[in-house]
Scaffold this motif. Structure first.
Motif, PDB file in Angstrom:
ATOM      1  N   GLY A   1      56.091  39.371  52.013  1.00 52.24           N
ATOM      2  CA  GLY A   1      56.008  40.587  51.209  1.00 52.24           C
ATOM      3  C   GLY A   1      54.658  40.797  50.527  1.00 52.24           C
ATOM      4  N   ARG A   2      53.666  39.913  50.820  1.00 50.92           N
ATOM      5  CA  ARG A   2      52.368  40.062  50.166  1.00 50.92           C
ATOM      6  C   ARG A   2      51.252  40.115  51.191  1.00 50.92           C
ATOM      7  NH1 ARG A   2      51.669  36.244  45.040  1.00 50.92           N
ATOM      8  NH2 ARG A   2      50.023  37.779  44.735  1.00 50.92           N
ATOM      9  N   ARG A   3      51.547  40.614  52.362  1.00 51.23           N
ATOM     10  CA  ARG A   3      50.523  40.712  53.391  1.00 51.23           C
ATOM     11  C   ARG A   3      49.652  41.942  53.166  1.00 51.23           C
ATOM     12  NH1 ARG A   3      53.858  39.377  58.982  1.00 51.23           N
ATOM     13  NH2 ARG A   3      54.486  37.245  58.401  1.00 51.23           N
ATOM     14  N   SER A   4      48.381  41.798  53.502  1.00 59.91           N
ATOM     15  CA  SER A   4      47.468  42.940  53.428  1.00 59.91           C
ATOM     16  C   SER A   4      47.516  43.685  54.739  1.00 59.91           C
ATOM     17  CB  SER A   4      46.039  42.455  53.143  1.00 59.91           C
ATOM     18  OG  SER A   4      45.600  41.638  54.200  1.00 59.91           O
ATOM     19  N   ARG A   5      47.008  44.904  54.709  1.00 61.50           N
ATOM     20  CA  ARG A   5      47.016  45.702  55.924  1.00 61.50           C
ATOM     21  C   ARG A   5      46.062  45.138  56.948  1.00 61.50           C
ATOM     22  NH1 ARG A   5      46.165  51.769  53.952  1.00 61.50           N
ATOM     23  NH2 ARG A   5      44.395  50.747  53.011  1.00 61.50           N
TER      24      ARG A   5
ATOM     25  N   LEU B   1      39.594  48.155  52.440  1.00 69.21           N
ATOM     26  CA  LEU B   1      40.482  47.015  52.621  1.00 69.21           C
ATOM     27  C   LEU B   1      41.412  46.850  51.416  1.00 69.21           C
ATOM     28  CD1 LEU B   1      37.902  44.399  53.963  1.00 69.21           C
ATOM     29  CD2 LEU B   1      39.567  45.705  55.298  1.00 69.21           C
ATOM     30  N   THR B   2      42.516  46.175  51.626  1.00 67.46           N
ATOM     31  CA  THR B   2      43.464  45.879  50.551  1.00 67.46           C
ATOM     32  C   THR B   2      43.891  44.428  50.650  1.00 67.46           C
ATOM     33  OG1 THR B   2      45.354  46.562  51.913  1.00 67.46           O
ATOM     34  CG2 THR B   2      44.348  48.250  50.511  1.00 67.46           C
ATOM     35  N   GLY B   3      44.608  43.963  49.636  1.00 68.10           N
ATOM     36  CA  GLY B   3      45.184  42.626  49.665  1.00 68.10           C
ATOM     37  C   GLY B   3      44.174  41.526  49.873  1.00 68.10           C
ATOM     38  N   GLY B   4      44.546  40.536  50.675  1.00 67.72           N
ATOM     39  CA  GLY B   4      43.691  39.384  50.911  1.00 67.72           C
ATOM     40  C   GLY B   4      42.384  39.744  51.590  1.00 67.72           C
ATOM     41  N   ALA B   5      42.426  40.728  52.477  1.00 69.71           N
ATOM     42  CA  ALA B   5      41.200  41.141  53.167  1.00 69.71           C
ATOM     43  C   ALA B   5      40.179  41.671  52.166  1.00 69.71           C
ATOM     44  CB  ALA B   5      41.523  42.202  54.222  1.00 69.71           C
ATOM     45  N   TRP B   6      40.668  42.462  51.189  1.00 76.20           N
ATOM     46  CA  TRP B   6      39.753  42.969  50.164  1.00 76.20           C
ATOM     47  C   TRP B   6      39.228  41.826  49.300  1.00 76.20           C
ATOM     48  CZ3 TRP B   6      39.629  42.720  44.848  1.00 76.20           C
ATOM     49  CH2 TRP B   6      38.625  43.492  44.238  1.00 76.20           C
ATOM     50  N   SER B   7      40.082  40.862  48.970  1.00 80.99           N
ATOM     51  CA  SER B   7      39.650  39.725  48.155  1.00 80.99           C
ATOM     52  C   SER B   7      38.515  38.974  48.820  1.00 80.99           C
ATOM     53  CB  SER B   7      40.825  38.777  47.905  1.00 80.99           C
ATOM     54  OG  SER B   7      41.849  39.407  47.170  1.00 80.99           O
TER      55      SER B   7
ATOM     56  N   PHE C   1      25.314  45.172  43.230  1.00 78.06           N
ATOM     57  CA  PHE C   1      26.427  44.677  44.047  1.00 78.06           C
ATOM     58  C   PHE C   1      27.617  44.299  43.174  1.00 78.06           C
ATOM     59  CE2 PHE C   1      24.637  43.306  48.420  1.00 78.06           C
ATOM     60  CZ  PHE C   1      23.912  44.484  48.492  1.00 78.06           C
ATOM     61  N   LEU C   2      27.352  43.621  42.073  1.00 81.68           N
ATOM     62  CA  LEU C   2      28.433  43.201  41.200  1.00 81.68           C
ATOM     63  C   LEU C   2      29.126  44.405  40.562  1.00 81.68           C
ATOM     64  CD1 LEU C   2      26.719  40.121  39.507  1.00 81.68           C
ATOM     65  CD2 LEU C   2      28.446  40.100  41.319  1.00 81.68           C
ATOM     66  N   LEU C   3      28.345  45.381  40.132  1.00 79.14           N
ATOM     67  CA  LEU C   3      28.923  46.570  39.508  1.00 79.14           C
ATOM     68  C   LEU C   3      29.658  47.448  40.522  1.00 79.14           C
ATOM     69  CD1 LEU C   3      26.048  47.653  37.089  1.00 79.14           C
ATOM     70  CD2 LEU C   3      28.170  46.456  36.517  1.00 79.14           C
ATOM     71  N   ALA C   4      29.316  47.313  41.805  1.00 81.40           N
ATOM     72  CA  ALA C   4      29.941  48.144  42.835  1.00 81.40           C
ATOM     73  C   ALA C   4      31.315  47.653  43.254  1.00 81.40           C
ATOM     74  CB  ALA C   4      29.031  48.219  44.067  1.00 81.40           C
ATOM     75  N   LEU C   5      31.689  46.441  42.853  1.00 82.73           N
ATOM     76  CA  LEU C   5      32.954  45.856  43.319  1.00 82.73           C
ATOM     77  C   LEU C   5      34.169  46.755  43.079  1.00 82.73           C
ATOM     78  CD1 LEU C   5      32.513  42.083  42.406  1.00 82.73           C
ATOM     79  CD2 LEU C   5      32.709  43.086  44.684  1.00 82.73           C
ATOM     80  N   PRO C   6      34.363  47.329  41.888  1.00 82.92           N
ATOM     81  CA  PRO C   6      35.549  48.189  41.702  1.00 82.92           C
ATOM     82  C   PRO C   6      35.545  49.412  42.613  1.00 82.92           C
ATOM     83  CG  PRO C   6      34.557  47.603  39.593  1.00 82.92           C
ATOM     84  CD  PRO C   6      33.597  47.199  40.650  1.00 82.92           C
ATOM     85  N   PHE C   7      34.358  49.874  42.998  1.00 81.74           N
ATOM     86  CA  PHE C   7      34.249  51.083  43.809  1.00 81.74           C
ATOM     87  C   PHE C   7      34.545  50.817  45.288  1.00 81.74           C
ATOM     88  CE2 PHE C   7      31.582  51.771  40.106  1.00 81.74           C
ATOM     89  CZ  PHE C   7      31.978  53.035  39.693  1.00 81.74           C
ATOM     90  N   THR C   8      34.597  49.547  45.703  1.00 81.49           N
ATOM     91  CA  THR C   8      34.871  49.245  47.105  1.00 81.49           C
ATOM     92  C   THR C   8      36.306  49.579  47.501  1.00 81.49           C
ATOM     93  OG1 THR C   8      35.394  46.942  46.532  1.00 81.49           O
ATOM     94  CG2 THR C   8      33.122  47.421  47.204  1.00 81.49           C
ATOM     95  N   ARG C   9      37.157  49.882  46.539  1.00 86.49           N
ATOM     96  CA  ARG C   9      38.541  50.274  46.837  1.00 86.49           C
ATOM     97  C   ARG C   9      38.670  51.781  47.082  1.00 86.49           C
ATOM     98  NH1 ARG C   9      42.558  46.558  45.605  1.00 86.49           N
ATOM     99  NH2 ARG C   9      41.929  44.693  44.452  1.00 86.49           N
TER     100      ARG C   9
END
Length: 409
Positions: A405-409, A77-83, A121-129
């Motif tokens: 212009g800031r919509r997520s996929r 996910l990207t953008g707001g969905a990832w957040s 889980f907390l350490l895995a957050l950067p890897f979810t991208r």
């Protein structure tokens, strides 16, 4: 901790049923490690032996797979969905950490994995991208570097780790502080993150296709053979089988903590196992369960991946047969917690050696509870509370999506 999935026979859902079944079997494997008969006791002992170490590794791989599902499945996910997904994962991690610490504070004889999961889980957050290839590469690097770094640090610091532990507020309050969580505990970050990363890579692969499943299953089998077989070959070639076969620090991982010093000397024996002894680097060539060597990580990860792929195929052909196990898998957090409570209430040792009837009693009780509960509720009781706790994350990223212009996929 679990992903609640529909078990209806609809296109694409069989894959999720297979995941639930795998999680249910992991629960039963934990039962075997905690209340099973001695490993020398016939068929029951064989189940205990096979489950030891590999059940908790399967849990960790499935936890990573769940994170991949939460963060976009095959496409991150990207953008707001990832957040929003990241918010849910972060809240889950924080809740699991607090809940796991609270369970440890009760004095249970089980080495509770939940606080470790919270950190994972907390350490895995950067890897979810990341996508599957990058996650697989990260898992491989962690599987090689983590055990070596753990060994080097523990050997270099030695008894001075006791000083850090003594002054660690988390250790004082909950019994397992940062040193144990990251380095010396039952499921330390340095040697358990590879399981989670491998599970995330598995979750990023589309396992609905036959060719993809076959290829993934082959990779899992090769990893299992390379891990356990490679260790077997090297230790016998070098004549060090006894040295790498495990010892006091390994024996009680899935049971009560051994009565050994809480800090490592040259032997590296810790109150909670999960690491190899530090007297010689040759220890890193072993593959004994819960020693955190590269060979053990590779072997148990391979077993977990192979089992998941086989169950995905099996649940497509015979979905109804697996329903009792799948029901347990949909509420793994609840059932795991109940089994820890039951071990304390019944005065069990939380280690192999219980009478032969105890393990079937735990398995049957878990199945009966899960089947009855799932008839009336979508989630297990603790899973529902965790779902409610993560609800605030649904508001994250909404403003960005509404702005042009800031919509997520």
């Amino acid at each position: 901790m679990t992903v609640v999935c529909s078990t209806r026979n609809e296109p694409g859902t069989a894959r999720l049923v297979g995941i639930d079944v795998a999680r249910g079997l992991a629960v039963f494997g934990m039962f075997a490690a905690h209340v099973g008969p001695d490993s020398s006791s016939g068929v029951g002992g064989l189940v205990t032996e096979l489950a030891s170490g590999r059940a908790s590794a399967l849990f960790a791989v499935l936890a990573g797979l769940s994170l991949a599902i939460m963060s976009g499945r095959t496409r991150p996910l990207t953008g707001g969905a990832w957040s929003r997904a990241a918010g849910r994962i972060a809240i889950r991690g924080a809740v699991l950490f607090v809940f796991g610490t609270a369970m440890t504070m009760t004095g249970t004889s089980v080495t509770v994995i939940l606080a470790y999961y919270g950190v994972f889980f907390l350490l895995a957050l950067p890897f979810t991208r990341l996508r599957a290839p990058a996650l697989a590469s990260a898992a491989a690097v962690a599987a090689v570097a983590g055990p070596v770094l753990s060994f080097v640090v523990r050997r270099a610091v030695g008894d001075r780790l006791d000083v850090l532990t003594t002054h660690d507020p988390v250790e004082v309050i909950g019994g397992e502080g940062l040193v144990r969580l990251f380095l010396t505990g039952g499921y330390p970050v340095l040697t358990w993150m590879p399981f989670l990363l491998a599970g995330m890579a598995l979750g990023r692969v589309d396992l609905t296709g036959t060719r993809t499943r076959l290829r993934t299953g082959v990779i899992g089998a090769v990893a299992a053979v390379a891990g356990y077989g490679g260790s077997w070959f090297l230790t016998r070639w070098l004549g060090i089988t006894e040295l790498t076969a495990g010892g006091p620090a390994d024996a009680a991982m899935d049971g009560p903590e051994p009565a050994v010093p809480s800090g490592p000397g040259m032997s590296g024996q810790w109150r909670a196992s999960g690491v190899v002894e530090t007297d010689t680097p040759l220890r890193l060539l072993g593959s004994t369960e819960h020693t955190g060597t590269t060979f053990e990580i590779l072997g148990s990860t391979g077993v977990a991946i192979t089992l998941v792929v086989l169950l995905l195929a099996a649940t497509e052909r015979w979905p109804r047969v697996w329903r009792p196990v799948a029901a347990v898998g949909t509420m793994g957090l609840t059932v795991y917690t109940l089994h820890v409570v039951a071990i304390g209430a019944l005065g069990l040792s939380a280690g192999p050696g219980e009478p032969a009837h105890v393990l079937p009693m735990f398995v049957g009780g878990a199945i009966a509870f899960a089947l009855v509960w799932s008839r009336f509720f979508r989630r297990g009781p603790l899973e529902q509370l965790l779902h409610v706790a993560t609800a605030p994350a649904a508001r994250l990223g909404r403003r960005d999506e509404k702005e042009p212009g800031r919509r997520s996929r």
